[in-house]
Design an enzyme around this catalytic site. Structure first.
Site, short mmCIF file in Angstrom:
data_model
loop_
_atom_site.label_atom_id
_atom_site.label_comp_id
_atom_site.label_asym_id
_atom_site.label_seq_id
_atom_site.Cartn_x
_atom_site.Cartn_y
_atom_site.Cartn_z
CD GLU A 102 -2.90 1.25 0.30
OE1 GLU A 102 -2.44 1.60 -0.80
OE2 GLU A 102 -4.10 1.11 0.54
CG ASP A 106 -4.98 9.96 5.95
OD1 ASP A 106 -4.86 10.28 7.15
OD2 ASP A 106 -5.37 10.78 5.10
N GLY A 108 -6.38 4.72 8.17
CA GLY A 108 -6.21 3.28 8.39
C GLY A 108 -7.44 2.46 7.98
CB THR A 110 -7.94 1.83 2.75
OG1 THR A 110 -8.63 3.05 2.52
CG2 THR A 110 -7.86 1.02 1.46
CE LYS A 133 2.56 4.44 11.73
NZ LYS A 133 1.77 5.30 12.60
CG ASP A 161 -4.65 10.99 -6.50
OD1 ASP A 161 -4.55 10.27 -5.49
OD2 ASP A 161 -5.73 11.41 -6.93
#
Ligand code: PRP
Length: 183
Positions: A102, A106, A108, A110, A133, A161
């Protein structure tokens, strides 16, 4: 170095540092998985595609690459953090040694969701490899291999992005707050 695009505040992690750190992680993985006879890498689209591409080419243990695409909702608000699978794996992972790759953790949500789902598919082992992280008090998912801990700012570059821009920058940079806070 070329001038930064005007939307960016500063470079947080230069390309050289990313390259060195990925080499270190690949060495660590090679040591940890030498006995396992193969590793199943799962890159999480879109953000992880560049990290995965560089990591996989440094990895000396046998491995295959697969992808999942996830969609999360309301990340800029205090939402429930609901996550949905948009594209699933090509193969079953039961009995395999799986590594989730990954780009960033951010909130967490996801990674936590994904970890739970994949654990349910009964892999022989399941670990996570995360490039970035954000500094958080607690996360309810383990991060086994970590590139860098970063401050709580919006970062772009190296796969990450803002509105699908800046993914191909070779470094990680901070986006100016006024850019992402625009209504
Ligand atoms: C980003 C990133 C992670 C997730 C992390 O994906 O790639 O998957 O957010 O956020 P969290 O820890 O708060 O859940 P994004 O939804 O922006 O999609 P993308 O990778 O396709 O750009």
């Amino acid at each position: 170095m070329n001038e930064l695009p005007p939307a960016l505040a500063r470079v947080l992690i230069p390309a050289d540092s990313i390259r060195v750190r990925i080499g270190e992680i690949a060495d660590q993985l090679a040591g940890d998985y030498v006995e396992e006879g193969g590793l199943y890498l799962i890159g999480i689209l879109k953000g992880a595609f560049i990290f995965l591409a560089d990591l996989t080419r440094k990895l000396t243990v046998p491995h295959v690459v697969d992808f999942m695409a996830l969609s999360s909702y309301g990340k800029t608000t205090t939402s429930s953090g609901a996550v949905r699978i948009m594209m699933d794996l090509r193969e079953p992972i039961e009995g395999r040694h799986v590594l989730i790759v990954e780009d960033i953790v951010d909130s967490g949500h996801t990674l936590s969701y994904l970890y739970r789902i994949l654990k349910g598919r009964k892999p022989a082992s399941l670990r996570t490899c995360v490039l970035l992280k954000k500094e958080r008090d607690s996360l309810d998912v383990p991060i086994h291999y970590l590139g860098f801990e970063i401050p709580d700012v919006w970062v772009v570059g190296y796969g990450l992005d803002f509105a699908d821009s800046f993914r191909t920058l070779p470094y990680i940079a901070e986006l100016k707050p006024e850019v992402h806070q625009q209504p």
